[in-house]
Design a protein around this motif. Structure first.
Motif, PDB file in Angstrom:
ATOM      1  N   THR A 260      26.053  55.380  45.008  1.00 31.05           N
ATOM      2  CA  THR A 260      27.260  55.024  44.161  1.00 31.05           C
ATOM      3  C   THR A 260      26.996  55.335  42.576  1.00 31.05           C
ATOM      4  N   GLY A 261      26.761  56.722  42.339  1.00 28.57           N
ATOM      5  CA  GLY A 261      26.521  56.959  40.834  1.00 28.57           C
ATOM      6  C   GLY A 261      24.859  56.986  40.760  1.00 28.57           C
ATOM      7  N   ILE A 262      24.680  57.166  39.505  1.00 26.68           N
ATOM      8  CA  ILE A 262      23.298  57.408  38.770  1.00 26.68           C
ATOM      9  C   ILE A 262      22.972  56.097  38.327  1.00 26.68           C
ATOM     10  N   SER A 263      22.037  55.248  38.546  1.00 22.42           N
ATOM     11  CA  SER A 263      21.611  53.910  38.288  1.00 22.42           C
ATOM     12  C   SER A 263      20.684  54.195  37.172  1.00 22.42           C
ATOM     13  N   SER A 264      21.026  54.731  35.869  1.00 17.40           N
ATOM     14  CA  SER A 264      20.106  54.756  34.849  1.00 17.40           C
ATOM     15  C   SER A 264      20.258  53.397  34.015  1.00 17.40           C
ATOM     16  N   ALA A 265      19.378  53.352  32.724  1.00 18.67           N
ATOM     17  CA  ALA A 265      19.752  52.350  31.912  1.00 18.67           C
ATOM     18  C   ALA A 265      21.066  52.808  31.215  1.00 18.67           C
ATOM     19  N   SER A 266      21.814  51.685  30.618  1.00 24.18           N
ATOM     20  CA  SER A 266      22.933  51.869  30.082  1.00 24.18           C
ATOM     21  C   SER A 266      22.963  52.562  28.526  1.00 24.18           C
ATOM     22  N   ILE A 267      21.807  52.773  27.940  1.00 27.96           N
ATOM     23  CA  ILE A 267      21.549  53.501  26.823  1.00 27.96           C
ATOM     24  C   ILE A 267      20.790  54.463  26.978  1.00 27.96           C
ATOM     25  N   ASN A 268      20.840  55.535  26.197  1.00 25.76           N
ATOM     26  CA  ASN A 268      19.821  56.553  26.275  1.00 25.76           C
ATOM     27  C   ASN A 268      18.764  56.584  25.065  1.00 25.76           C
ATOM     28  N   SER A 269      17.566  56.518  25.599  1.00 26.33           N
ATOM     29  CA  SER A 269      16.331  56.470  24.543  1.00 26.33           C
ATOM     30  C   SER A 269      15.877  57.972  24.090  1.00 26.33           C
ATOM     31  N   GLY A 270      16.598  58.809  24.674  1.00 27.07           N
ATOM     32  CA  GLY A 270      16.170  59.904  24.162  1.00 27.07           C
ATOM     33  C   GLY A 270      14.877  60.812  24.643  1.00 27.07           C
ATOM     34  N   PHE A 271      14.542  59.951  25.849  1.00 26.09           N
ATOM     35  CA  PHE A 271      13.125  60.793  26.614  1.00 26.09           C
ATOM     36  C   PHE A 271      13.364  62.156  27.006  1.00 26.09           C
ATOM     37  N   PHE A 272      14.570  62.391  27.306  1.00 24.61           N
ATOM     38  CA  PHE A 272      14.733  63.826  27.934  1.00 24.61           C
ATOM     39  C   PHE A 272      14.658  64.867  26.736  1.00 24.61           C
ATOM     40  N   SER A 273      15.201  64.562  25.596  1.00 24.70           N
ATOM     41  CA  SER A 273      14.941  65.269  24.470  1.00 24.70           C
ATOM     42  C   SER A 273      13.471  65.514  24.269  1.00 24.70           C
ATOM     43  N   THR A 274      12.831  64.367  24.229  1.00 27.18           N
ATOM     44  CA  THR A 274      11.331  64.456  23.957  1.00 27.18           C
ATOM     45  C   THR A 274      10.691  65.636  25.018  1.00 27.18           C
ATOM     46  N   LEU A 275      11.028  65.397  26.431  1.00 35.61           N
ATOM     47  CA  LEU A 275      10.497  66.241  27.112  1.00 35.61           C
ATOM     48  C   LEU A 275      10.710  67.741  26.895  1.00 35.61           C
ATOM     49  N   VAL A 276      12.122  67.892  26.647  1.00 42.25           N
ATOM     50  CA  VAL A 276      12.534  69.279  26.082  1.00 42.25           C
ATOM     51  C   VAL A 276      11.505  70.059  24.989  1.00 42.25           C
ATOM     52  N   GLU A 277      11.425  69.041  23.900  1.00 41.23           N
ATOM     53  CA  GLU A 277      10.795  69.573  22.925  1.00 41.23           C
ATOM     54  C   GLU A 277       9.307  69.634  22.939  1.00 41.23           C
ATOM     55  N   SER A 278       8.707  68.776  23.916  1.00 44.75           N
ATOM     56  CA  SER A 278       7.356  69.168  24.173  1.00 44.75           C
ATOM     57  C   SER A 278       7.071  70.334  24.989  1.00 44.75           C
ATOM     58  N   GLY A 279       7.891  70.782  25.828  1.00 38.57           N
ATOM     59  CA  GLY A 279       7.840  72.256  26.328  1.00 38.57           C
ATOM     60  C   GLY A 279       7.209  72.464  27.640  1.00 38.57           C
ATOM     61  N   ASP A 280       6.170  71.631  27.829  1.00 42.29           N
ATOM     62  CA  ASP A 280       5.255  71.899  29.050  1.00 42.29           C
ATOM     63  C   ASP A 280       5.955  70.951  30.310  1.00 42.29           C
ATOM     64  N   VAL A 281       6.611  70.330  30.238  1.00 39.39           N
ATOM     65  CA  VAL A 281       6.988  69.559  31.602  1.00 39.39           C
ATOM     66  C   VAL A 281       8.349  70.321  32.278  1.00 39.39           C
ATOM     67  N   LYS A 282       7.906  70.987  33.496  1.00 38.79           N
ATOM     68  CA  LYS A 282       8.901  71.614  34.333  1.00 38.79           C
ATOM     69  C   LYS A 282       9.782  70.789  35.118  1.00 38.79           C
ATOM     70  N   ALA A 283       9.446  69.655  35.612  1.00 41.16           N
ATOM     71  CA  ALA A 283      10.194  68.889  36.480  1.00 41.16           C
ATOM     72  C   ALA A 283       9.690  67.499  36.380  1.00 41.16           C
ATOM     73  N   VAL A 284      10.721  66.494  36.593  1.00 39.46           N
ATOM     74  CA  VAL A 284      10.754  65.025  36.525  1.00 39.46           C
ATOM     75  C   VAL A 284      11.158  64.692  37.852  1.00 39.46           C
ATOM     76  N   PHE A 285      10.338  63.624  38.341  1.00 40.11           N
ATOM     77  CA  PHE A 285      10.578  62.927  39.694  1.00 40.11           C
ATOM     78  C   PHE A 285      10.633  61.636  39.571  1.00 40.11           C
ATOM     79  N   VAL A 286      11.911  60.921  40.437  1.00 40.61           N
ATOM     80  CA  VAL A 286      12.013  59.420  40.341  1.00 40.61           C
ATOM     81  C   VAL A 286      12.391  59.134  41.806  1.00 40.61           C
ATOM     82  N   GLY A 287      12.819  57.755  41.713  1.00 40.77           N
ATOM     83  CA  GLY A 287      13.294  57.054  42.774  1.00 40.77           C
ATOM     84  C   GLY A 287      14.420  56.199  42.523  1.00 40.77           C
ATOM     85  N   HIS A 288      14.368  54.991  43.081  1.00 41.64           N
ATOM     86  CA  HIS A 288      15.484  53.931  42.376  1.00 41.64           C
ATOM     87  C   HIS A 288      17.004  54.221  42.980  1.00 41.64           C
TER      88      HIS A 288
END
Length: 380
Positions: A260-288
Motif C-alpha cells: 500500500t504505497g511506499i513507506s518512506s520517511a515523511s520528509i526528504n533528507s536529500g540522500f538521493f541527491s547525495t548519491l547522484v552527486e557522488s556518482g559511483d553508486v549504481k544501485a540501492v537495495f532496501v526492504g521494509h
C-alpha cells in the motif's frame, strides 16, 4: 602445563577471530563473478513456536520461523553467494522473548556455512529488551560478519554505518584495488522529531560520512598503481526506502508494487541527491515494504526492493517469499587478464517448489569508454 594449554587455546581463538574479522572480499570465481544474496525482513522471533503470517489456512499448523530458516539454506545452497546482506527487521523485537537468541538463530544458516555476511538494522530489530545500539553491538561480535558498529572516531547518527571493499581478482592488474564498493547505512526506525511523524531517515552526519568515504575510494581507484579513469561502481544497502521510490509505476520498473504505497520517511533528507552527486553508486537495495520487489532507474541509479523473506512478516497467501540476488562481473583486459567491473545483474529467487528465478535484468553495464550503456538498463 595447564596454563600453557589455556594460553595456546586463547591464542588460537584470537587468531581465528582476527582472521574472520579481517577477511577480505574479492572476486575469486573463475568466471569473474561476485555474488550477493540480499535477505530483507526475516522478522524472526522464537523459532518453532512462532506462527507464520499471511499463508494459506492449510499451511498454518506446520509453518513457523523454521520455514524462514529452511528458505535461507535453500537459497544459499542454490546460489552459493560470496556475501549475504541482511537489510533489517532481521528479528521482530516485539514478539521476541530473547533477542540475543533470536539473532543467533536467525543468522545461523550463514554462520554454519561460513559465509561472509553483513547486516543493517530495520525499524523492528530493537523493539524488545535491547536498545538499537545493543542489537548492533551483538551483531558485530558474531562469526563471519563484516558488520561494523560505526566508523572509528566519527560522530555519526545511527548504528551500522560502514563500508566494505571488494578486491579485484588475485594476481590481476587490479588485484590490490577495490573494484566494487558496498555502502551500508542505518536508515533509522521512527522519527525523533516531534513535529515529523512516521519513519526515520538517513541524517546529515551519515551523508557527510558517505560523501567522504565515496570520495576517498574514488581517489584511490583513480590513482596509482594501475590508475583508472572512472570510479569503481558502488552499491548501497539500508532498510527504509527513499521517497524517490515513489517515482515509478508499472511502465518503468521491473517487478511488482503490491504494497500500500511506499513507506518512506515523511520528509526528504536529500540522500538521493547525495548519491547522484557522488556518482559511483549504481544501485540501492532496501526492504521494509514486503510486497514490493521492483527495480526502477532514476537519474542513473537503480532503486531496488528485495521483497519480503520471512514467514513471521506480513505478506500475501500464495505470494512466495523471496530473496534478491545481485552479481557483478569483471571485464577482460586486452591481454586476457581480469580488469574492473563490466556489468551488474540481478534476479530474485522464490521460495516455491522450484526455487524459481524471476525478473533477471542488467542493472548497470560499462560501455567501451567506461560510460553506461543506456540500452542495457532494462535488458532481461
Amino acid at each position: 602445563m595447564a596454563n600453557h594449554s589455556i594460553l595456546l587455546c586463547f591464542f588460537l581463538l584470537c587468531v581465528l577471530y582476527s582472521s574472520v574479522r579481517g577477511q577480505d572480499l574479492r572476486f575469486r570465481k573463475r568466471n569473474g563473478e561476485f555474488k550477493i544474496v540480499q535477505v530483507a525482513d526475516m522478522h524472526y522471533a522464537n523459532g518453532g513456536s512462532t506462527d507464520c503470517l499471511d499463508v494459506f489456512p492449510n499451511q498454518e499448523a506446520t509453518c513457523s520461523d523454521l520455514n524462514t530458516t529452511a528458505f535461507l539454506y535453500r537459497v544459499f545452497r542454490d546460489e552459493n553467494p560470496d556475501l549475504v546482506v541482511f537489510t533489517g527487521d532481521n528479528i521482530f523485537g516485539f514478539d521476541t522473548t530473547n533477542p540475543t537468541k533470536s539473532m543467533d538463530t536467525a543468522f545461523f544458516p550463514a554462520l554454519s556455512l561460513k559465509l561472509p555476511w553483513a547486516a543493517v538494522l530495520g525499524n523492528h530489530d530493537q523493539e524488545s529488551s535491547l536498545s538499537r545500539e545493543a542489537v548492533m553491538r551483538h551483531i558485530i561480535t558474531m562469526p563471519h560478519t563484516l558488520s561494523k558498529l560505526n566508523p572509528d572516531k566519527i560522530q555519526i547518527d545511527g548504528f551500522g554505518n560502514y563500508h566494505v571493499e571488494v578486491g579485484g581478482f588475485q594476481g590481476s592488474p587490479l588485484g590490490n584495488k577495490s573494484v566494487l564498493n558496498l555502502y551500508f547505512l542505518d536508515s533509522g526506525d521512527y522519527s525523533t522529531v516531534a513535529s515529523v511523524p512516521g519513519y526515520g531517515w538517513i541524517k546529515a552526519s551519515q551523508q557527510v560520512w558517505f560523501q567522504r568515504t565515496s570520495s576517498d575510494l574514488q581517489e584511490k581507484y583513480k590513482s596509482g598503481p594501475q590508475p583508472q579513469k572512472e570510479a569503481a561502481p558502488g552499491l548501497a544497502y539500508f532498510h527504509i526506502p527513499l521517497p524517490e521510490y515513489a517515482s515509478f509505476d508499472s511502465s518503468n520498473f521491473t517487478g511488482v508494487k503490491e504494497d500500500t504505497g511506499i513507506s518512506s520517511a515523511s520528509i526528504n533528507s536529500g540522500f538521493f541527491s547525495t548519491l547522484v552527486e557522488s556518482g559511483d553508486v549504481k544501485a540501492v537495495f532496501v526492504g521494509h515494504d514486503h510486497l514490493n520487489d521492483f527495480c526502477g532507474k532514476l537519474t542513473g541509479i537503480q532503486l531496488c526492493y528485495a521483497g519480503g523473506f520471512g514467514y513471521h512478516a506480513y505478506g500475501k497467501a500464495g505470494w512466495s517469499r523471496r530473496a534478491r540476488v545481485v552479481s557483478a562481473f569483471l571485464e577482460k583486459t586486452a591481454d586476457g587478464k581480469w580488469g574492473g567491473v563490466k556489468s551488474i545483474k540481478t534476479w530474485k529467487r522464490l521460495d516455491d517448489e522450484y526455487m524459481s528465478t524471476i525478473d533477471s535484468q542488467v542493472l548497470w553495464s560499462k560501455g567501451p569508454t567506461g560510460r553506461r550503456r543506456k540500452s542495457l538498463s532494462k535488458q532481461n
